[in-house]
Design a protein around this motif. Sequence first.
Motif, short mmCIF file in Angstrom:
data_model
loop_
_atom_site.label_atom_id
_atom_site.label_comp_id
_atom_site.label_asym_id
_atom_site.label_seq_id
_atom_site.Cartn_x
_atom_site.Cartn_y
_atom_site.Cartn_z
N ARG A 12 0.76 -1.19 0.03
CA ARG A 12 0.07 0.05 -0.18
C ARG A 12 0.99 1.16 -0.11
N LYS A 13 0.51 2.25 -0.62
CA LYS A 13 1.35 3.46 -0.94
C LYS A 13 0.37 4.82 -0.54
N HIS B 271 5.78 -3.71 11.24
CA HIS B 271 6.12 -3.53 9.68
C HIS B 271 7.15 -2.60 9.54
N ILE B 272 7.51 -2.31 8.53
CA ILE B 272 8.58 -1.14 8.09
C ILE B 272 8.17 -0.61 6.95
N TYR B 273 8.06 0.76 7.03
CA TYR B 273 7.70 1.55 5.80
C TYR B 273 8.89 2.07 5.19
N GLU B 274 8.69 2.05 3.87
CA GLU B 274 9.93 2.55 2.96
C GLU B 274 9.34 3.91 2.67
N GLU C 240 5.02 -3.11 2.68
CA GLU C 240 4.67 -4.55 2.16
C GLU C 240 3.87 -5.15 3.17
N LEU C 241 3.02 -6.03 2.94
CA LEU C 241 2.17 -6.76 3.70
C LEU C 241 1.99 -8.23 2.97
N GLN C 242 1.81 -9.24 4.03
CA GLN C 242 1.43 -10.43 3.88
C GLN C 242 0.00 -10.78 3.18
N ASP D 299 -4.14 -5.98 8.80
CA ASP D 299 -3.75 -4.69 9.37
C ASP D 299 -2.65 -3.94 9.87
N PHE D 300 -2.27 -2.96 9.97
CA PHE D 300 -0.96 -2.46 10.29
C PHE D 300 -1.03 -0.92 10.80
N GLU D 301 -0.24 -0.65 11.43
CA GLU D 301 -0.10 0.84 12.36
C GLU D 301 0.12 2.06 11.22
#
Length: 156
Positions: free
Chosen positions: A6-7, A98-101, A118-120, A125-127
Motif C-alpha cells: 500500500r502506498k 512492519h517497516i515503511y519505505e 509491504e504486507l502479507q 492490519d498495520f499501524e
Amino acid sequence: MLEIERKFLVKSDAFKAEAFRENEIKQGYLNSNPERAVRVRIKDDVGFLTIKGKSDESGTTRFEWEKQISREEAEALLKLSEPGMISKIRYEVKAGAHIYEVDQFFEDNEGLILAEIELQSATEDFEKPNWLGEEVTGDHRYYNSQLSKNPFKLWK
C-alpha cells in the motif's frame, strides 16, 4: 514473487527522526509499460534488475521479480534506459510489526514524499504513523515508472 503493498503520501518529515536506515537510489526504466515494467536501480553501491507485472484492480498486488547485479552492470543498463531518471533517498521506518519505505524524491520529482508498506495479505492490519497522509495505492501517477515519464513538477 507476489508483491502486496500500500502506498501513501507523507504529510511531514517527522519520519526522518524515526528512520533506522537511509539509502540513496537512482533508477531508470528499460520498459515502463504498466503491463510489465523493467527497472534498473542502483541502491548505494549495489545494482538491481527488477521486473514488475500489472497491478490488480485495487493496485495492491502484482508480480515482482528482482535480481541483484553489479553496480557496473546497472550503470551500463541505466545508459539504455528510457528518458526520465528517478533520484530519491529511501528511509526505512519501523512501525509496529512492519517497516515503511519512505521515498523523498529529487530533481524532476522534488517535493514528493511517498511511503510504502509491504504486507502479507491485502487485508492485513498495520499501524499508521501520524506523518502518514492520504492513501494513493492504485493511483498510477504515483508509480515510479509513471513519475519517470510524467514527473511531479509538471502536475501543477
